[in-house]
Design a protein around this motif. Structure first.
Motif, PDB file in Angstrom:
ATOM      1  N   GLU A  20       9.862   0.261  15.931  1.00 63.57           N
ATOM      2  CA  GLU A  20      10.984  -0.612  16.290  1.00 63.57           C
ATOM      3  C   GLU A  20      11.137  -1.784  15.324  1.00 63.57           C
ATOM      4  O   GLU A  20      12.249  -2.158  14.961  1.00 63.57           O
ATOM      5  N   VAL A  21      10.004  -2.370  14.892  1.00 59.06           N
ATOM      6  CA  VAL A  21      10.064  -3.507  13.972  1.00 59.06           C
ATOM      7  C   VAL A  21      10.699  -3.098  12.650  1.00 59.06           C
ATOM      8  O   VAL A  21      11.599  -3.761  12.132  1.00 59.06           O
ATOM      9  N   ALA A  22      10.212  -1.972  12.087  1.00 58.45           N
ATOM     10  CA  ALA A  22      10.755  -1.503  10.822  1.00 58.45           C
ATOM     11  C   ALA A  22      12.220  -1.097  10.970  1.00 58.45           C
ATOM     12  O   ALA A  22      13.060  -1.414  10.120  1.00 58.45           O
ATOM     13  N   LYS A  30       0.828  -1.219   0.000  1.00 57.39           N
ATOM     14  CA  LYS A  30       0.000   0.000   0.000  1.00 57.39           C
ATOM     15  C   LYS A  30       0.861   1.267   0.000  1.00 57.39           C
ATOM     16  O   LYS A  30       0.390   2.331  -0.417  1.00 57.39           O
ATOM     17  N   ASN A  31       2.118   1.165   0.426  1.00 58.07           N
ATOM     18  CA  ASN A  31       2.983   2.337   0.489  1.00 58.07           C
ATOM     19  C   ASN A  31       4.064   2.358  -0.586  1.00 58.07           C
ATOM     20  O   ASN A  31       4.286   3.383  -1.224  1.00 58.07           O
ATOM     21  N   ILE A  32       4.748   1.241  -0.769  1.00 61.32           N
ATOM     22  CA  ILE A  32       5.823   1.197  -1.766  1.00 61.32           C
ATOM     23  C   ILE A  32       5.742  -0.086  -2.582  1.00 61.32           C
ATOM     24  O   ILE A  32       5.125  -1.067  -2.162  1.00 61.32           O
ATOM     25  N   VAL A  33       6.391  -0.030  -3.761  1.00 61.70           N
ATOM     26  CA  VAL A  33       6.565  -1.217  -4.602  1.00 61.70           C
ATOM     27  C   VAL A  33       8.059  -1.502  -4.672  1.00 61.70           C
ATOM     28  O   VAL A  33       8.866  -0.595  -4.899  1.00 61.70           O
ATOM     29  N   LEU A  34       8.417  -2.760  -4.457  1.00 59.32           N
ATOM     30  CA  LEU A  34       9.812  -3.187  -4.492  1.00 59.32           C
ATOM     31  C   LEU A  34      10.052  -4.020  -5.744  1.00 59.32           C
ATOM     32  O   LEU A  34       9.271  -4.930  -6.052  1.00 59.32           O
ATOM     33  N   LYS A  84      19.732   4.253   4.432  1.00 62.66           N
ATOM     34  CA  LYS A  84      19.144   5.580   4.630  1.00 62.66           C
ATOM     35  C   LYS A  84      17.899   5.757   3.776  1.00 62.66           C
ATOM     36  O   LYS A  84      16.893   6.348   4.225  1.00 62.66           O
ATOM     37  N   GLN A  85      17.935   5.262   2.529  1.00 61.46           N
ATOM     38  CA  GLN A  85      16.766   5.391   1.655  1.00 61.46           C
ATOM     39  C   GLN A  85      15.550   4.687   2.257  1.00 61.46           C
ATOM     40  O   GLN A  85      14.429   5.202   2.208  1.00 61.46           O
ATOM     41  N   LEU A  86      15.765   3.515   2.813  1.00 66.11           N
ATOM     42  CA  LEU A  86      14.663   2.770   3.425  1.00 66.11           C
ATOM     43  C   LEU A  86      14.165   3.454   4.698  1.00 66.11           C
ATOM     44  O   LEU A  86      12.952   3.501   4.959  1.00 66.11           O
ATOM     45  N   PHE A  87      15.077   3.990   5.488  1.00 65.31           N
ATOM     46  CA  PHE A  87      14.669   4.729   6.688  1.00 65.31           C
ATOM     47  C   PHE A  87      13.841   5.959   6.305  1.00 65.31           C
ATOM     48  O   PHE A  87      12.850   6.285   6.974  1.00 65.31           O
ATOM     49  N   LEU A 101      11.921   6.279   3.685  1.00 61.71           N
ATOM     50  CA  LEU A 101      10.586   5.809   3.292  1.00 61.71           C
ATOM     51  C   LEU A 101       9.755   5.432   4.516  1.00 61.71           C
ATOM     52  O   LEU A 101       8.555   5.729   4.586  1.00 61.71           O
ATOM     53  N   ALA A 102      10.383   4.775   5.491  1.00 60.61           N
ATOM     54  CA  ALA A 102       9.669   4.392   6.708  1.00 60.61           C
ATOM     55  C   ALA A 102       9.171   5.631   7.447  1.00 60.61           C
ATOM     56  O   ALA A 102       8.036   5.662   7.939  1.00 60.61           O
ATOM     57  N   ALA A 103      10.002   6.665   7.506  1.00 57.08           N
ATOM     58  CA  ALA A 103       9.593   7.902   8.184  1.00 57.08           C
ATOM     59  C   ALA A 103       8.475   8.601   7.419  1.00 57.08           C
ATOM     60  O   ALA A 103       7.520   9.130   8.017  1.00 57.08           O
TER      61      ALA A 103
END
Length: 416
Positions: free
Chosen positions: A183-185, A121-125, A169-172, A174-176
């Motif tokens: 904590e899980v992410a 729902k948020n990103i496509v990998l 950093k790119q993944l962090f 996106l998570a933010a």
């Protein structure tokens, strides 16, 4: 040996059949014009990201070729999906054996098919693989912008190795952005190496995919198949000793029992997989020969050899359809041996005199096994294998070499 000759011909010829091999699965293609074509797509174990898809409207139709020129999307039902994009692709090397001495930022712009690993729902990998390496790409699901690469570089400088883990950093970020910097992410992202399993877990955390849902969708789909059967062991013993004036060859044909498992990493294609097979055999040797040494009385030598063999092997389905497969499976045979009913007699007219055992057998022997066979209707496996010669005895007054041929039929149990 005639059988070995035929087996060698099979090992050479069968891979040639795979060049024309097809594995059509249900799916659909969206053309560059936006038309949707439903039918069958040739699904292969592509070494890299595919550049060409073969499509049939039905099983009897002629195959059509679809590339990035005339195609925008390809989906093989319940297996894989590919989306066409024009993107920037890094061209630096991450092979630890061939590193540059600088941070290489080179890239190329190309139109390629990206494999969709996860659409959340948020990103496509996505992933893309060529002769250089595998790369991962992401895009925000709701964005119209093309995917961008998750950056990982490795290089050497001053005899030190440097890892550029920009992808973390790119993944962090996106998570933010999607407020999933929990904590899980954070744990998933922080400990993620640049490999499919780790990147996929990090993307799942960003997409709010639960551990239970992740396990159902993405964890190992390896299939394990069990089989058992019977057959014949054709054992040729070659005896060399100081008592025999020449080498003696003795062949026995005895029944055998087999069982094992196939471990298939990609059941959708089953092109390559790992097999562990066990075999129980009882081969017999019996030979009478004149004694070449004093007192020159004839000798009679016989024994039974019980072998429990473990044969790990890699299987390649050179011809691979759903109900008929021709395969090659080189492996290693490790045999645990037990000598039974050994008799070594000196014969003087009507007098039979037992003497000391001629040879002392090893308890373990190892050799190379070359096997070819056919699997029919998913249940029956007919095969023949040749075990290269191996020495069975410890040096004393001579030696015994053994080469074997196994011919067998196996039956597969359970869901296949």
């Amino acid at each position: 040996m005639k059988y070995l000759y035929h087996l060698a011909i099979l090992f050479i010829a069968l891979p040639l059949l795979s060049n024309a091999q097809s594995n059509y699965k249900p799916g659909y293609i969206v053309t560059a014009k936006g038309d949707t074509l439903r039918g069958l797509i040739d699904y292969q174990d592509w070494e890299g990201s595919p550049k060409l898809f073969r499509f049939k409207a039905n099983s009897t139709a002629n195959a059509q070729r679809f590339t990035a020129i005339n195609t925008s999307y390809v989906e093989i039902s319940q297996l894989d999906a590919y989306q066409k994009y024009q993107i920037n692709i890094s061209t630096d090397i991450t092979d630890i054996q061939h590193l540059e001495t600088f941070r290489d930022t080179s890239f190329r712009t190309d139109t390629v098919f990206l494999k969709i690993l996860q659409k959340g729902k948020n990103i496509v990998l996505y992933s893309f693989t060529d002769h250089l390496k595998t790369r991962f790409f992401v895009k925000e699901t709701a964005s119209e912008k093309p995917p961008y690469e998750l950056i990982y570089k490795i290089y050497k400088r001053d005899f030190k190795t440097f890892n550029d883990n920009t992808y973390v950093k790119q993944l962090f970020d996106l998570a933010a952005e999607f407020k999933n910097d929990n904590e899980v992410a954070a744990t998933s992202i922080e400990h993620a190496e640049y490999k499919k399993e780790d990147i996929l877990k990090a993307a799942s955390a960003i997409n709010n995919i639960s551990p239970a849902e992740y396990k159902l969708k993405y964890e190992d789909k390896t299939r394990v198949l069990f089989f058992a059967g019977t057959g014949a062991s054709l054992a040729t013993f070659q005896l060399s000793s100081v008592q025999a004036s020449s080498k003696l060859n003795n062949t026995s044909v005895m029944p055998m029992i087999t069982a094992g498992i196939d471990i298939i990493a990609n059941p959708a294609t089953s092109r390559f997989f790992f097999r562990v097979e066990a075999a129980i055999t009882q081969d017999k040797f019996k030979e009478a020969f004149p004694n070449a040494t004093s007192p020159y009385y004839p000798l009679d030598y016989s024994f039974s050899l019980i072998g429990v063999s473990i044969i790990p092997q890699f299987v390649y389905n050179a011809y691979n359809t759903e109900n008929f497969k021709l395969y090659l499976s080189p492996g290693v045979q490790i045999a645990f041996l037990s000598e039974k009913d050994a008799h070594y007699n000196q014969i003087n007219g009507g007098t039979i005199t037992p003497i000391d055992p001629l040879l002392v057998f090893n308890t373990v022997a190892a050799t190379v096994a070359l096997k070819a066979g056919a699997k029919i209707n998913k249940r029956f496996d007919i095969s023949g294998s040749y075990q290269l010669p191996t020495t069975l005895t410890r040096a004393r007054n001579g030696k015994i070499d053994l080469n074997s041929i196994f011919i067998g039929v196996n039956y597969y149990f359970g869901k296949n």
